[in-house]
Design an enzyme around this catalytic site. Structure first.
Site, PDB file in Angstrom:
ATOM      1  N   ASN A 125       7.796   7.373   1.462  1.00 61.79           N
ATOM      2  CA  ASN A 125       6.718   8.117   2.429  1.00 61.79           C
ATOM      3  C   ASN A 125       8.147   8.990   3.066  1.00 61.79           C
ATOM      4  O   ASN A 125       7.526   9.398   4.656  1.00 61.79           O
ATOM      5  CB  ASN A 125       6.055   7.088   3.451  1.00 61.79           C
ATOM      6  CG  ASN A 125       4.744   8.015   3.536  1.00 61.79           C
ATOM      7  OD1 ASN A 125       4.452   8.781   2.887  1.00 61.79           O
ATOM      8  ND2 ASN A 125       3.924   7.312   4.556  1.00 61.79           N
ATOM      9  N   ASN A 147       2.662  10.137   1.243  1.00 67.01           N
ATOM     10  CA  ASN A 147       1.809  10.399   1.174  1.00 67.01           C
ATOM     11  C   ASN A 147       0.836  11.451   1.239  1.00 67.01           C
ATOM     12  O   ASN A 147       0.974  11.622   2.103  1.00 67.01           O
ATOM     13  CB  ASN A 147       1.059   9.012   1.853  1.00 67.01           C
ATOM     14  CG  ASN A 147       0.188   8.955   2.495  1.00 67.01           C
ATOM     15  OD1 ASN A 147      -0.851   9.413   2.021  1.00 67.01           O
ATOM     16  ND2 ASN A 147      -0.155   7.696   2.469  1.00 67.01           N
ATOM     17  N   SER A 235       2.086  -2.569  -2.469  1.00 63.62           N
ATOM     18  CA  SER A 235       2.109  -1.869  -1.933  1.00 63.62           C
ATOM     19  C   SER A 235       3.144  -0.837  -2.137  1.00 63.62           C
ATOM     20  O   SER A 235       3.701  -0.987  -3.474  1.00 63.62           O
ATOM     21  CB  SER A 235       3.055  -2.320  -0.292  1.00 63.62           C
ATOM     22  OG  SER A 235       4.383  -3.437  -0.584  1.00 63.62           O
ATOM     23  N   THR A 236       3.808   0.412  -1.508  1.00 64.38           N
ATOM     24  CA  THR A 236       4.743   1.280  -2.262  1.00 64.38           C
ATOM     25  C   THR A 236       5.866   0.822  -2.534  1.00 64.38           C
ATOM     26  O   THR A 236       6.614   0.866  -3.845  1.00 64.38           O
ATOM     27  CB  THR A 236       4.494   2.703  -1.458  1.00 64.38           C
ATOM     28  OG1 THR A 236       3.901   3.480  -0.991  1.00 64.38           O
ATOM     29  CG2 THR A 236       5.122   3.568  -1.842  1.00 64.38           C
ATOM     30  N   GLY A 237       6.318   0.018  -1.672  1.00 65.81           N
ATOM     31  CA  GLY A 237       7.587  -0.656  -1.982  1.00 65.81           C
ATOM     32  C   GLY A 237       7.147  -1.454  -3.379  1.00 65.81           C
ATOM     33  O   GLY A 237       8.857  -1.333  -4.096  1.00 65.81           O
ATOM     34  N   HIS A 282      -2.258  -4.022   2.632  1.00 68.11           N
ATOM     35  CA  HIS A 282      -1.022  -5.089   1.501  1.00 68.11           C
ATOM     36  C   HIS A 282      -0.877  -6.191   2.219  1.00 68.11           C
ATOM     37  O   HIS A 282      -0.961  -6.281   3.387  1.00 68.11           O
ATOM     38  CB  HIS A 282      -0.102  -3.824   1.891  1.00 68.11           C
ATOM     39  CG  HIS A 282      -0.347  -2.575   1.275  1.00 68.11           C
ATOM     40  ND1 HIS A 282      -0.040  -1.395   2.355  1.00 68.11           N
ATOM     41  CD2 HIS A 282      -0.616  -2.321  -0.094  1.00 68.11           C
ATOM     42  CE1 HIS A 282      -0.542  -0.635   2.023  1.00 68.11           C
ATOM     43  NE2 HIS A 282      -0.552  -0.588   0.728  1.00 68.11           N
TER      44      HIS A 282
END
Ligand SMILES: *[C@@H]1O[C@H](CO)[C@@H](O)[C@H](O)[C@H]1NC(C)=O
Ligand SMILES: *[C@@H]1O[C@H](CO)[C@@H](O)[C@H](O)[C@H]1NC(C)=O
Length: 311
Positions: A125, A147, A235-237, A282
């Site tokens: 992000n 995002n 989550s993105t991570g 999340h």
């Protein structure tokens, strides 16, 4: 005498049968213990399909949104024209990768060099990098997510005026490699994402290359984690960590620590660059525990302590 020989023969037969049985049982349990890397590889064809390409996205096809339930998008030529022919990770493999989360655990970590040692660096992000952050978070990146709603729409005014567009153009140049936008996560992200991609195409910006995440790949990866007992939206991570596991031999994870106290029990901010707010969608602690489990098993390296300066 003969009887003893017969008994001996019988003994040999029994031992042979038992060792055969033992061997079969052992190999079967070995088969069950597939490395998570293999499993991920089998489920999701990450190298080819982590983003939308002209190869996996054909005109007339229906794309299912990964997050907006029940909504679909019919692929048209306006979309396919903007996509790369094939995936830039197709057939690629890296020996060492860093996945960098934005957690405040990175502040004062001194991990910049360690992060930058990798052949490929993933970041989440559009985080601030370089400058005063370099020492703790490094300067390199090869793949950065953006995002479409919280970044492109809010920070750059949806690219509607010159000022927003100029700022976007200047800012994204700090992130060479892939700039990865989830255009088909939620429905409201598609138009703005397409405008952004059209914009960088018109401006002939080659680095970063703006690419669209593939919602099918995200869903497949989420289902993989569901089978590993992570039921919330990924989550993105965690998503980037999964991708790294499929394309890298060694995965080093930084900036993941979803708690408001550090390991020494000192209060901790949320992001390394500012307050941010606690995520409700999340389940970061549960994801983090899963990563720690894999750390124990030697599948990933989770860095939560300060890094030693290179001598
Ligand atoms: C990763 O990015 C760095 C610069 O940030 C670049 O030097 C390196 O070649 C990139 N690696 C790959 C595999 O694209
Ligand atoms: C998922 O959780 C269930 C119940 O807690 C447990 O029995 C199972 O072993 C877990 N599966 C994995 C893959 O961790």
């Amino acid at each position: 005498m003969l009887k003893a020989a017969q008994r001996l023969g019988l003994g040999v037969v029994i031992i042979t049968v038992l060792s055969l049985l033992y061997f079969i049982l052992m190999t079967q349990s070995a088969v069950k213990l597939i490395h998570p890397r293999e499993e991920l590889h089998n489920c999701c064809s990450t190298q080819d399909d982590f983003i939308l390409t002209q190869k996996n996205t054909k005109i007339g096809m229906t794309i299912r949104y990964a997050i907006t339930k029940g909504k679909t998008f019919k692929v048209n030529s306006a979309l396919t024209r903007l996509l790369p022919k094939t995936s830039p990770l197709s057939g690629r493999r890296f020996s060492r990768c860093s996945v960098v989360g934005n957690g405040a655990i990175l502040s004062q970590s001194g991990c910049g060099q360690e992060i930058d040692k990798a052949d490929y660096v993933f970041r989440c992000n559009l985080p601030p990098i370089g400058g005063k952050y370099a020492e703790n978070t490094g300067i390199r990146t090869n793949s950065t997510t953006a995002n479409p709603i919280s970044q492109i729409m809010s920070k750059y005014k949806g690219l509607r005026n010159q000022q927003g567009r100029d700022k976007f153009m200047t800012d994204i140049k700090k992130y060479p490699g892939l700039l990865w936008v989830s255009a088909f996560g939620v429905k409201s992200a598609t138009v703005i994402s397409q405008q952004a991609l059209k914009f960088v195409t018109q401006k002939r910006i080659r680095s970063p290359a703006l690419v669209f995440g593939n919602p099918k790949h995200f869903t497949d990866t989420m289902n993989f984690w569901r089978a590993h007992n992570l039921s919330n939206r990924l989550s993105t991570g965690m998503y980037l960590s999964s991708i790294a596991l499929s394309v890298c031999d060694q995965v080093h994870i930084f900036g993941f620590w979803p708690f408001d106290k550090d390991p020494e029990d000192q209060p901790l901010a949320y992001h390394y660059y500012g307050k941010g707010k606690v995520d409700q969608v999340h389940d970061m602690p549960q994801e983090f525990l899963k990563l720690l489990e894999w750390h124990q098993e030697g599948v990933v390296n989770v860095h939560i302590h300060k890094c030693q300066a290179d001598s």
